[in-house]
Design a protein around this motif. Structure first.
Motif, PDB file in Angstrom:
ATOM      1  N   ASP A  49       0.855  -1.180   0.000  1.00 59.58           N
ATOM      2  CA  ASP A  49       0.000   0.000   0.000  1.00 59.58           C
ATOM      3  C   ASP A  49       0.892   1.231   0.000  1.00 59.58           C
ATOM      4  O   ASP A  49       2.107   1.116  -0.206  1.00 59.58           O
ATOM      5  CB  ASP A  49      -0.960  -0.017   1.196  1.00 59.58           C
ATOM      6  CG  ASP A  49      -0.233  -0.286   2.503  1.00 59.58           C
ATOM      7  OD1 ASP A  49       0.825   0.355   2.745  1.00 59.58           O
ATOM      8  OD2 ASP A  49      -0.682  -1.136   3.278  1.00 59.58           O
ATOM      9  N   GLN A  50       0.287   2.390   0.238  1.00 57.58           N
ATOM     10  CA  GLN A  50       1.033   3.641   0.140  1.00 57.58           C
ATOM     11  C   GLN A  50       1.912   3.919   1.359  1.00 57.58           C
ATOM     12  O   GLN A  50       2.698   4.856   1.343  1.00 57.58           O
ATOM     13  CB  GLN A  50       0.053   4.806  -0.091  1.00 57.58           C
ATOM     14  CG  GLN A  50      -0.916   5.097   1.052  1.00 57.58           C
ATOM     15  CD  GLN A  50      -2.201   4.284   0.952  1.00 57.58           C
ATOM     16  OE1 GLN A  50      -2.192   3.096   0.580  1.00 57.58           O
ATOM     17  NE2 GLN A  50      -3.328   4.904   1.294  1.00 57.58           N
ATOM     18  N   HIS A  51       1.780   3.090   2.388  1.00 59.63           N
ATOM     19  CA  HIS A  51       2.491   3.392   3.636  1.00 59.63           C
ATOM     20  C   HIS A  51       3.902   2.803   3.614  1.00 59.63           C
ATOM     21  O   HIS A  51       4.230   1.879   4.339  1.00 59.63           O
ATOM     22  CB  HIS A  51       1.675   2.909   4.827  1.00 59.63           C
ATOM     23  CG  HIS A  51       0.316   3.550   4.883  1.00 59.63           C
ATOM     24  ND1 HIS A  51       0.138   4.890   5.178  1.00 59.63           N
ATOM     25  CD2 HIS A  51      -0.922   3.058   4.626  1.00 59.63           C
ATOM     26  CE1 HIS A  51      -1.151   5.185   5.112  1.00 59.63           C
ATOM     27  NE2 HIS A  51      -1.823   4.095   4.780  1.00 59.63           N
ATOM     28  N   VAL A  52       4.725   3.387   2.758  1.00 59.85           N
ATOM     29  CA  VAL A  52       6.085   2.910   2.500  1.00 59.85           C
ATOM     30  C   VAL A  52       6.976   3.086   3.716  1.00 59.85           C
ATOM     31  O   VAL A  52       7.764   2.196   4.057  1.00 59.85           O
ATOM     32  CB  VAL A  52       6.706   3.720   1.337  1.00 59.85           C
ATOM     33  CG1 VAL A  52       8.144   3.311   1.112  1.00 59.85           C
ATOM     34  CG2 VAL A  52       5.874   3.569   0.093  1.00 59.85           C
ATOM     35  N   ALA A  53       6.867   4.260   4.346  1.00 59.99           N
ATOM     36  CA  ALA A  53       7.875   4.619   5.350  1.00 59.99           C
ATOM     37  C   ALA A  53       7.235   5.335   6.539  1.00 59.99           C
ATOM     38  O   ALA A  53       7.840   6.213   7.149  1.00 59.99           O
ATOM     39  CB  ALA A  53       8.959   5.480   4.707  1.00 59.99           C
ATOM     40  N   ASN A  54       5.996   4.943   6.830  1.00 57.44           N
ATOM     41  CA  ASN A  54       5.359   5.474   8.045  1.00 57.44           C
ATOM     42  C   ASN A  54       4.600   4.330   8.718  1.00 57.44           C
ATOM     43  O   ASN A  54       4.352   3.291   8.096  1.00 57.44           O
ATOM     44  CB  ASN A  54       4.405   6.631   7.710  1.00 57.44           C
ATOM     45  CG  ASN A  54       3.363   6.261   6.673  1.00 57.44           C
ATOM     46  OD1 ASN A  54       3.562   6.520   5.486  1.00 57.44           O
ATOM     47  ND2 ASN A  54       2.271   5.624   7.073  1.00 57.44           N
TER      48      ASN A  54
ATOM     49  N   VAL B 231      -2.691   1.443  -5.307  1.00 59.64           N
ATOM     50  CA  VAL B 231      -3.085   1.190  -6.694  1.00 59.64           C
ATOM     51  C   VAL B 231      -4.605   1.188  -6.851  1.00 59.64           C
ATOM     52  O   VAL B 231      -5.338   0.901  -5.900  1.00 59.64           O
ATOM     53  CB  VAL B 231      -2.538  -0.166  -7.233  1.00 59.64           C
ATOM     54  CG1 VAL B 231      -1.023  -0.163  -7.283  1.00 59.64           C
ATOM     55  CG2 VAL B 231      -3.070  -1.335  -6.419  1.00 59.64           C
ATOM     56  N   VAL B 232      -5.052   1.500  -8.049  1.00 59.54           N
ATOM     57  CA  VAL B 232      -6.486   1.398  -8.335  1.00 59.54           C
ATOM     58  C   VAL B 232      -6.874  -0.084  -8.267  1.00 59.54           C
ATOM     59  O   VAL B 232      -6.108  -0.952  -8.693  1.00 59.54           O
ATOM     60  CB  VAL B 232      -6.824   2.044  -9.707  1.00 59.54           C
ATOM     61  CG1 VAL B 232      -6.146   1.325 -10.853  1.00 59.54           C
ATOM     62  CG2 VAL B 232      -8.328   2.114  -9.929  1.00 59.54           C
ATOM     63  N   GLY B 233      -7.994  -0.355  -7.645  1.00 57.35           N
ATOM     64  CA  GLY B 233      -8.372  -1.740  -7.364  1.00 57.35           C
ATOM     65  C   GLY B 233      -7.963  -2.175  -5.970  1.00 57.35           C
ATOM     66  O   GLY B 233      -8.362  -3.245  -5.502  1.00 57.35           O
ATOM     67  N   GLY B 234      -7.151  -1.357  -5.305  1.00 56.95           N
ATOM     68  CA  GLY B 234      -6.678  -1.682  -3.964  1.00 56.95           C
ATOM     69  C   GLY B 234      -7.735  -1.401  -2.897  1.00 56.95           C
ATOM     70  O   GLY B 234      -8.898  -1.122  -3.209  1.00 56.95           O
ATOM     71  N   CYS B 235      -7.315  -1.462  -1.638  1.00 54.85           N
ATOM     72  CA  CYS B 235      -8.286  -1.338  -0.552  1.00 54.85           C
ATOM     73  C   CYS B 235      -7.782  -0.451   0.575  1.00 54.85           C
ATOM     74  O   CYS B 235      -8.238  -0.543   1.704  1.00 54.85           O
ATOM     75  CB  CYS B 235      -8.653  -2.718  -0.011  1.00 54.85           C
ATOM     76  SG  CYS B 235      -7.240  -3.756   0.417  1.00 54.85           S
ATOM     77  N   LEU B 236      -6.825   0.438   0.252  1.00 56.96           N
ATOM     78  CA  LEU B 236      -6.331   1.336   1.302  1.00 56.96           C
ATOM     79  C   LEU B 236      -6.619   2.790   0.956  1.00 56.96           C
ATOM     80  O   LEU B 236      -5.803   3.661   1.227  1.00 56.96           O
ATOM     81  CB  LEU B 236      -4.844   1.100   1.533  1.00 56.96           C
ATOM     82  CG  LEU B 236      -4.461   0.364   2.827  1.00 56.96           C
ATOM     83  CD1 LEU B 236      -4.634   1.277   4.034  1.00 56.96           C
ATOM     84  CD2 LEU B 236      -5.230  -0.916   3.010  1.00 56.96           C
ATOM     85  N   GLY B 237      -7.753   3.041   0.319  1.00 59.74           N
ATOM     86  CA  GLY B 237      -8.136   4.430   0.086  1.00 59.74           C
ATOM     87  C   GLY B 237      -8.327   4.790  -1.376  1.00 59.74           C
ATOM     88  O   GLY B 237      -9.080   5.707  -1.700  1.00 59.74           O
ATOM     89  N   THR B 238      -7.639   4.077  -2.257  1.00 54.14           N
ATOM     90  CA  THR B 238      -7.874   4.297  -3.690  1.00 54.14           C
ATOM     91  C   THR B 238      -9.116   3.508  -4.108  1.00 54.14           C
ATOM     92  O   THR B 238      -9.426   2.463  -3.521  1.00 54.14           O
ATOM     93  CB  THR B 238      -6.633   3.874  -4.500  1.00 54.14           C
ATOM     94  OG1 THR B 238      -5.539   4.716  -4.124  1.00 54.14           O
ATOM     95  CG2 THR B 238      -6.863   3.992  -5.998  1.00 54.14           C
ATOM     96  N   THR B 239      -9.812   4.016  -5.104  1.00 53.04           N
ATOM     97  CA  THR B 239     -11.053   3.376  -5.525  1.00 53.04           C
ATOM     98  C   THR B 239     -10.800   1.940  -5.973  1.00 53.04           C
ATOM     99  O   THR B 239      -9.870   1.665  -6.727  1.00 53.04           O
ATOM    100  CB  THR B 239     -11.688   4.186  -6.668  1.00 53.04           C
ATOM    101  OG1 THR B 239     -11.887   5.533  -6.202  1.00 53.04           O
ATOM    102  CG2 THR B 239     -13.038   3.606  -7.073  1.00 53.04           C
ATOM    103  N   GLY B 240     -11.627   1.053  -5.461  1.00 52.74           N
ATOM    104  CA  GLY B 240     -11.501  -0.369  -5.768  1.00 52.74           C
ATOM    105  C   GLY B 240     -12.837  -1.056  -5.567  1.00 52.74           C
ATOM    106  O   GLY B 240     -13.866  -0.380  -5.376  1.00 52.74           O
ATOM    107  N   PRO B 241     -12.844  -2.368  -5.583  1.00 54.78           N
ATOM    108  CA  PRO B 241     -14.112  -3.103  -5.493  1.00 54.78           C
ATOM    109  C   PRO B 241     -14.876  -2.887  -4.182  1.00 54.78           C
ATOM    110  O   PRO B 241     -16.087  -3.113  -4.143  1.00 54.78           O
ATOM    111  CB  PRO B 241     -13.688  -4.567  -5.665  1.00 54.78           C
ATOM    112  CG  PRO B 241     -12.213  -4.603  -5.448  1.00 54.78           C
ATOM    113  CD  PRO B 241     -11.698  -3.263  -5.835  1.00 54.78           C
ATOM    114  N   ALA B 242     -14.180  -2.443  -3.135  1.00 56.68           N
ATOM    115  CA  ALA B 242     -14.883  -2.186  -1.875  1.00 56.68           C
ATOM    116  C   ALA B 242     -15.447  -0.769  -1.810  1.00 56.68           C
ATOM    117  O   ALA B 242     -16.166  -0.421  -0.870  1.00 56.68           O
ATOM    118  CB  ALA B 242     -13.947  -2.426  -0.689  1.00 56.68           C
ATOM    119  N   SER B 243     -15.141   0.053  -2.823  1.00 59.73           N
ATOM    120  CA  SER B 243     -15.649   1.432  -2.835  1.00 59.73           C
ATOM    121  C   SER B 243     -17.122   1.451  -3.225  1.00 59.73           C
ATOM    122  O   SER B 243     -17.629   0.527  -3.876  1.00 59.73           O
ATOM    123  CB  SER B 243     -14.851   2.271  -3.842  1.00 59.73           C
ATOM    124  OG  SER B 243     -13.473   2.240  -3.548  1.00 59.73           O
TER     125      SER B 243
END
Lengths: 367, 367
Positions: A47-52, A85-97
């Motif tokens: 996901d986007q949380h590379v370094a936090n 990424v798109v399709g993901g589940c950590l805030g970007t639009t995806g199937p759970a949106s």
């Protein structure tokens, strides 16, 4: 970052996705020339949380070995961006949106996603951030596929590219492993045809099985032998039962259980599918080199000796294609027994390779 | 062959199993000296139907490539016996058999089975058949484990032994793959804690997923690439869906579906567990060579270059142990891209190796 109907995401499935949003993190400071941006692309379950600290798991960022102050991707020097990424589940639009057409989550009504779609979404984010050119794109595994797609789709926007432990094409064996994982999810009655959100059920057992199987492919036999061997779990003799007698069983069960706490089952289906569909050469007349014709991007290709999911042969194919169009490319195969996951682990040669490449590229870029 | 309370099977789990029965097939004719018997040991999902039409599937015997008239294991010359292993589901007592104490199937009340238990059961069968000595024991994979166990437990009864594509110990990676398969079965709500027989349910979806995952490990990446590559199933372009787009997906789904028609889910749990527990050296002070001390058995060890489930290193370990006790051993690593399943397939070098070894052994035995 939210995009309205005026900025739809044109997806390979033939859908204009709108509205949509992309969740991202940044580290460091964009310089005045806007020339020091590095895009990090995450892998299948990243996901986007590379370094936090991760907001769900409370764990450290997934690539703090490589990204951070004083690290090879030095956040004191570079402006680092990573987007879910798109399709993901950590805030970007995806199937759970939420699907605006129905008012409930998309589920399987979400269009099938491709690696190219992921890259298109990232490009729109960069447009919005006012970043025309990336100093570098870097990623491993599915992240490496995005790196290659970036270099092919937007060569003029990519000064340097570091595809790690990846390939230009997903192999039959890798598709096979993914299909088993998807079938494990779909076999779970709580999956409910992808509509598990309706009554709050979750296909956790199926997703855990999928993760367990996938996890084996991320490690090498040598790693499993070294870490676990045939050691028993908290006991002197086997139990003659189906409990987790062996440490490796207990470890895998834990991996499965931990994963379902942080990941959406439908996203798992979509992102594995995106990897299966990845075949960069197919978009260029079946000739991989054509994907990079005229490219002025500098490449640093990295593979690991014990990675049997994305073996070195796949990286060599990338290097051959780049050589065929006289692109600038360096290639390092790192000796390690840690398997595919080596790209996420403490691998000094990876840090030396990427750090050295980035330092040289920064000089060339005048940074 | 049925055994009553007077001939219980003493199992490693500490149970005296009685009554019990063992289902077997024979081919060819036992000679007057009773010296031409060859025991074939089957693999995880095999059975006693080595060289005859299978009563459930209607397919040809699983090892007709190797066993039959004029084949390396020549039924015109040898008396060939194959028995369903204890814990199996093709006639030998296993978890689907009726538990006399309850009047319903054992389910998970069946004692956990070991490879040694399988061999003990076969020895009792041979006693009953009046066969004191075997000319040869031969088998691949789990069958090869039984061959090794035979040579260790009953050296005086085994003139020659052919362990193929096997190992003296199940590796951490192999335990890991088995555990994923078991978890797939157990995750299926129709498994019902192993008591699926109560209401006629069957954990078919879970078992199919287990089989799909296992099946990948029986093949090599090269085979999957050669047989399927990224070819699509009956269409020109991907469907952008979760249908079986790729031929390899369709193939795996079929493998899963066909398997559940012929195999019992609990048996799958028990037999994978038996393989996991296999560690021949552990019974001999941790020194594998001790398992073969003083052995006069002639060994022919066979491995396949592309077998990553039971790599050649495992066969070499067997050979080293045999050499350490000055046993008679020949070793052939066969070059093939067919992976672990090569032992079941048309491999001329396998036929030449085993045929030549058996011919020489027959001369030495005066057959």
């Amino acid at each position: 970052m939210a995009f309205g109907a005026d900025r739809p995401l044109a997806m390979d499935a033939g859908v204009l996705l709108a509205p949509w949003q992309i969740a991202y993190q940044t580290y460091g400071t964009l310089n005045a020339a806007r020339s020091n941006a590095i895009l990090v692309c995450h892998a299948l379950t990243g996901d986007q949380h590379v370094a936090n600290i991760h907001p769900v798991t409370g764990k450290r960022g997934w690539w703090e070995t490589l990204v951070g102050p004083g690290r090879p991707v030095d956040t004191d020097r570079f402006f680092v961006i990573c987007a879910n990424v798109v399709g993901g589940c950590l805030g970007t639009t995806g199937p759970a949106s939420l699907n605006p057409a129905t008012g409930e989550p998309y589920g399987l009504d979400f269009p099938v996603v491709t690696v190219r779609d992921m890259v298109r979404a990232q490009a729109l984010l960069l447009d919005r951030l006012g970043i025309d050119n990336l100093f570098c794109v870097v990623g491993g595994s599915m992240g490496g596929m995005q790196v290659l797609q970036w270099a092919a789709s937007f060569p003029e926007r990519v000064f340097a590219a570091i595809p790690i432990a990846t390939a230009c094409i997903h192999s039959a064996q890798n598709i096979a492993f993914h299909e088993v994982g998807r079938q494990a999810v779909m076999a779970d009655p709580d999956w409910r045809g992808g509509r598990y959100f309706v009554d709050g059920a979750k296909p956790s057992k199926g997703l855990a099985v999928a993760r367990m199987g996938a996890h084996i492919t991320y490690l090498s036999e040598a790693t499993l032998h070294r870490k676990f061997g045939r050691r028993l779990q908290d006991r002197a003799a086997p139990t003659f039962s189906f409990d987790a007698d062996f440490q490796v069983e207990s470890y895998l069960r834990y991996q499965g259980e931990a994963f379902v706490e942080r990941f959406d089952a439908n996203s798992y289906l979509y992102l594995t599918r995106a990897m299966d569909y990845f075949d960069l050469a197919a978009d260029y007349g079946g000739v991989l080199a054509n994907a990079f014709t005229g490219s002025r991007t500098r490449f640093c290709v990295v593979s690991f000796t014990s990675d049997w999911l994305f073996p070195t042969a796949g990286s060599r194919a990338i290097v051959h294609a780049l050589n065929a169009v006289a692109a600038s490319v360096s290639f390092v195969e790192i000796e390690t027994d840690k398997g595919h996951d080596a790209f996420l682990l403490d691998e000094p040669e990876l840090f030396a390779t990427t750090g050295g490449f980035l330092a040289a590229a920064a000089r060339a870029r005048g940074l």
